[in-house]
Design a protein around this motif. Structure first.
Motif, PDB file in Angstrom:
ATOM      1  N   LEU A  67      45.297  53.437  35.422  1.00  0.00           N
ATOM      2  CA  LEU A  67      44.691  53.203  36.730  1.00  0.00           C
ATOM      3  C   LEU A  67      43.669  52.077  36.666  1.00  0.00           C
ATOM      4  CD1 LEU A  67      44.133  56.803  38.149  1.00  0.00           C
ATOM      5  CD2 LEU A  67      45.867  55.138  38.801  1.00  0.00           C
ATOM      6  N   LEU A  68      42.861  52.051  35.612  1.00  0.00           N
ATOM      7  CA  LEU A  68      41.850  51.008  35.479  1.00  0.00           C
ATOM      8  C   LEU A  68      42.491  49.634  35.281  1.00  0.00           C
ATOM      9  CD1 LEU A  68      39.195  52.812  33.250  1.00  0.00           C
ATOM     10  CD2 LEU A  68      39.060  52.328  35.704  1.00  0.00           C
ATOM     11  N   ALA A  69      43.653  49.623  34.625  1.00  0.00           N
ATOM     12  CA  ALA A  69      44.327  48.354  34.345  1.00  0.00           C
ATOM     13  C   ALA A  69      45.138  47.844  35.532  1.00  0.00           C
ATOM     14  CB  ALA A  69      45.245  48.510  33.132  1.00  0.00           C
ATOM     15  N   ASP A  70      45.375  48.697  36.520  1.00  0.00           N
ATOM     16  CA  ASP A  70      46.286  48.327  37.607  1.00  0.00           C
ATOM     17  C   ASP A  70      45.817  47.099  38.366  1.00  0.00           C
ATOM     18  OD1 ASP A  70      48.602  48.950  39.396  1.00  0.00           O
ATOM     19  OD2 ASP A  70      46.985  49.191  40.862  1.00  0.00           O
ATOM     20  N   GLY A  71      44.524  47.056  38.708  1.00  0.00           N
ATOM     21  CA  GLY A  71      44.017  45.912  39.452  1.00  0.00           C
ATOM     22  C   GLY A  71      44.133  44.615  38.671  1.00  0.00           C
ATOM     23  N   ALA A  72      43.824  44.684  37.368  1.00  0.00           N
ATOM     24  CA  ALA A  72      43.932  43.488  36.525  1.00  0.00           C
ATOM     25  C   ALA A  72      45.378  43.029  36.428  1.00  0.00           C
ATOM     26  CB  ALA A  72      43.379  43.783  35.132  1.00  0.00           C
ATOM     27  N   ASP A  73      46.303  43.968  36.369  1.00  0.00           N
ATOM     28  CA  ASP A  73      47.727  43.610  36.308  1.00  0.00           C
ATOM     29  C   ASP A  73      48.148  42.891  37.585  1.00  0.00           C
ATOM     30  OD1 ASP A  73      47.909  44.800  33.824  1.00  0.00           O
ATOM     31  OD2 ASP A  73      48.766  46.673  34.580  1.00  0.00           O
ATOM     32  N   ARG A  74      47.701  43.401  38.732  1.00  0.00           N
ATOM     33  CA  ARG A  74      48.068  42.765  39.999  1.00  0.00           C
ATOM     34  C   ARG A  74      47.429  41.378  40.124  1.00  0.00           C
ATOM     35  NH1 ARG A  74      45.836  45.140  44.001  1.00  0.00           N
ATOM     36  NH2 ARG A  74      44.766  46.857  42.967  1.00  0.00           N
ATOM     37  N   TRP A  75      46.193  41.254  39.665  1.00  0.00           N
ATOM     38  CA  TRP A  75      45.500  39.962  39.710  1.00  0.00           C
ATOM     39  C   TRP A  75      46.225  38.919  38.864  1.00  0.00           C
ATOM     40  CZ3 TRP A  75      40.709  38.374  36.536  1.00  0.00           C
ATOM     41  CH2 TRP A  75      40.166  37.197  37.034  1.00  0.00           C
ATOM     42  N   LEU A  78      49.452  37.790  40.536  1.00  0.00           N
ATOM     43  CA  LEU A  78      49.200  36.846  41.616  1.00  0.00           C
ATOM     44  C   LEU A  78      48.872  35.457  41.070  1.00  0.00           C
ATOM     45  CD1 LEU A  78      47.088  39.237  43.854  1.00  0.00           C
ATOM     46  CD2 LEU A  78      49.252  38.175  44.535  1.00  0.00           C
ATOM     47  N   LEU A  79      48.100  35.409  40.001  1.00  0.00           N
ATOM     48  CA  LEU A  79      47.793  34.125  39.370  1.00  0.00           C
ATOM     49  C   LEU A  79      49.048  33.496  38.777  1.00  0.00           C
ATOM     50  CD1 LEU A  79      44.408  34.914  37.590  1.00  0.00           C
ATOM     51  CD2 LEU A  79      44.786  33.119  39.288  1.00  0.00           C
ATOM     52  N   ALA A  80      49.868  34.329  38.149  1.00  0.00           N
ATOM     53  CA  ALA A  80      51.101  33.822  37.538  1.00  0.00           C
ATOM     54  C   ALA A  80      52.040  33.241  38.580  1.00  0.00           C
ATOM     55  CB  ALA A  80      51.796  34.938  36.759  1.00  0.00           C
ATOM     56  N   ALA A  96      41.931  37.052  43.301  1.00  0.00           N
ATOM     57  CA  ALA A  96      40.979  38.169  43.291  1.00  0.00           C
ATOM     58  C   ALA A  96      40.864  38.793  44.669  1.00  0.00           C
ATOM     59  CB  ALA A  96      39.614  37.686  42.808  1.00  0.00           C
ATOM     60  N   GLY A  97      40.802  37.941  45.687  1.00  0.00           N
ATOM     61  CA  GLY A  97      40.713  38.457  47.048  1.00  0.00           C
ATOM     62  C   GLY A  97      41.921  39.283  47.436  1.00  0.00           C
ATOM     63  N   GLN A  98      43.100  38.824  47.044  1.00  0.00           N
ATOM     64  CA  GLN A  98      44.323  39.567  47.363  1.00  0.00           C
ATOM     65  C   GLN A  98      44.406  40.866  46.571  1.00  0.00           C
ATOM     66  OE1 GLN A  98      47.113  36.422  46.438  1.00  0.00           O
ATOM     67  NE2 GLN A  98      47.433  35.936  48.595  1.00  0.00           N
ATOM     68  N   ALA A  99      44.011  40.833  45.291  1.00  0.00           N
ATOM     69  CA  ALA A  99      44.103  42.022  44.448  1.00  0.00           C
ATOM     70  C   ALA A  99      43.121  43.107  44.881  1.00  0.00           C
ATOM     71  CB  ALA A  99      43.865  41.650  42.980  1.00  0.00           C
ATOM     72  N   LEU A 100      41.970  42.693  45.425  1.00  0.00           N
ATOM     73  CA  LEU A 100      40.938  43.656  45.812  1.00  0.00           C
ATOM     74  C   LEU A 100      40.954  43.979  47.301  1.00  0.00           C
ATOM     75  CD1 LEU A 100      37.994  42.203  43.687  1.00  0.00           C
ATOM     76  CD2 LEU A 100      39.252  44.317  43.237  1.00  0.00           C
ATOM     77  N   ALA A 101      41.864  43.375  48.032  1.00  0.00           N
ATOM     78  CA  ALA A 101      41.954  43.631  49.470  1.00  0.00           C
ATOM     79  C   ALA A 101      42.404  45.063  49.741  1.00  0.00           C
ATOM     80  CB  ALA A 101      42.923  42.647  50.122  1.00  0.00           C
ATOM     81  N   LEU A 193      31.870  40.483  46.497  1.00  0.00           N
ATOM     82  CA  LEU A 193      31.124  40.411  45.238  1.00  0.00           C
ATOM     83  C   LEU A 193      31.898  39.644  44.173  1.00  0.00           C
ATOM     84  CD1 LEU A 193      29.718  44.058  45.087  1.00  0.00           C
ATOM     85  CD2 LEU A 193      28.428  41.960  45.550  1.00  0.00           C
ATOM     86  N   ALA A 194      33.218  39.834  44.139  1.00  0.00           N
ATOM     87  CA  ALA A 194      34.035  39.122  43.158  1.00  0.00           C
ATOM     88  C   ALA A 194      33.989  37.623  43.392  1.00  0.00           C
ATOM     89  CB  ALA A 194      35.469  39.621  43.202  1.00  0.00           C
ATOM     90  N   THR A 195      34.057  37.205  44.658  1.00  0.00           N
ATOM     91  CA  THR A 195      33.978  35.783  44.979  1.00  0.00           C
ATOM     92  C   THR A 195      32.641  35.208  44.528  1.00  0.00           C
ATOM     93  OG1 THR A 195      35.445  36.042  46.884  1.00  0.00           O
ATOM     94  CG2 THR A 195      34.042  34.092  46.853  1.00  0.00           C
ATOM     95  N   ARG A 196      31.575  35.932  44.814  1.00  0.00           N
ATOM     96  CA  ARG A 196      30.241  35.475  44.415  1.00  0.00           C
ATOM     97  C   ARG A 196      30.122  35.375  42.891  1.00  0.00           C
ATOM     98  NH1 ARG A 196      24.740  38.897  45.837  1.00  0.00           N
ATOM     99  NH2 ARG A 196      23.277  37.661  44.576  1.00  0.00           N
ATOM    100  N   CYS A 197      30.616  36.385  42.197  1.00  0.00           N
ATOM    101  CA  CYS A 197      30.542  36.386  40.731  1.00  0.00           C
ATOM    102  C   CYS A 197      31.414  35.294  40.130  1.00  0.00           C
ATOM    103  CB  CYS A 197      30.957  37.753  40.181  1.00  0.00           C
ATOM    104  SG  CYS A 197      29.770  39.069  40.499  1.00  0.00           S
ATOM    105  N   LEU A 198      32.597  35.099  40.679  1.00  0.00           N
ATOM    106  CA  LEU A 198      33.482  34.052  40.166  1.00  0.00           C
ATOM    107  C   LEU A 198      32.833  32.683  40.296  1.00  0.00           C
ATOM    108  CD1 LEU A 198      36.962  35.248  41.468  1.00  0.00           C
ATOM    109  CD2 LEU A 198      36.405  34.754  39.083  1.00  0.00           C
TER     110      LEU A 198
END
Length: 212
Positions: A67-75, A78-80, A96-101, A193-198
């Motif tokens: 479950l914790l890895a799912d978001g990173a996998d989707r991100w 999307l990058l790929a 990041a925006g699409q993965a966290l939407a 927050l992700a956009t700001r951190c990136l």
């Protein structure tokens, strides 16, 4: 006769079982906390034998790693899918925006599960170690994806730095959000927050976009 279809079916069943166990663990951790939950209870909630649980996971905390890895996998996916030559900073922020939407209720529930797990991890070193391991693995898998986007002339060190900075940006954004009661959308959401951190952490590290 090819054995490939059977192997594919086996892998799908394995992944489905792991995800069932992960959901069961997350539900129990949310209500009882890791200390109040046993591997036996997780296995029972998931409808599998205890030996099946340990076939896939080393510990009860490790059970939530899918479950914790799912978001990173989707991100990463999307990058790929981004076109080579896309400015890296733009590709990172968009993915990041699409993965966290949260376009639907399932996406909202997924983020709220992550919030619950990160809150539980604050008081459980073993669960926190799983979270850090998932992020480390994500960073390593991100390197070749960013290398392809950056192009053959990119400095490998710059690519690694960008992967590390981007991974930490998402991690910090999620941890910061999880410590609050902010919603899944709006100025204090994971996406914002992700956009700001990136933008803060990738400044000067993105190949081809160095600050002078």
């Amino acid at each position: 006769m090819s054995t490939k279809p059977s192997a594919t079916l086996t892998e799908r069943r394995k992944a489905a079982t792991q995800l069932d166990i992960a959901h069961a663990a997350a539900e129990l951790f949310a209500t009882r906390g890791p200390d109040g939950t046993t591997a036996e209870e997780i296995a029972r909630r998931a409808g599998v034998a205890l030996r099946t649980f340990y076939r896939y996971f080393r510990s009860k905390q490790d059970a939530v790693s899918p479950l914790l890895a799912d978001g990173a996998d989707r991100w990463r996916a999307l990058l790929a899918a981004a076109e080579p030559g896309t400015p890296l900073r733009e590709a990172l922020e968009r993915a990041a925006g699409q993965a966290l939407a949260t376009p639907d209720e399932e996406a909202v529930r997924a983020l709220l599960r992550t919030r619950g797990l990160l809150r539980a991890a604050a008081d459980d070193p073993a669960l926190r170690a799983v979270w850090y391991r998932v992020n480390q693995e994500s960073e390593e898998r991100l390197v070749p994806v960013l290398a392809r986007l950056a192009g053959p002339d990119a400095d490998p060190l710059d690519v690694r730095l960008a992967a590390a900075a981007a991974t930490d940006a998402i991690r910090i954004a999620l941890e910061t959000w999880a410590a609050t009661d902010a919603g899944t959308e709006g100025p204090a959401s994971p996406t914002a927050l992700a956009t700001r951190c990136l933008r803060a952490l990738t400044g000067g590290t993105v190949p081809g976009e160095r600050r002078v």
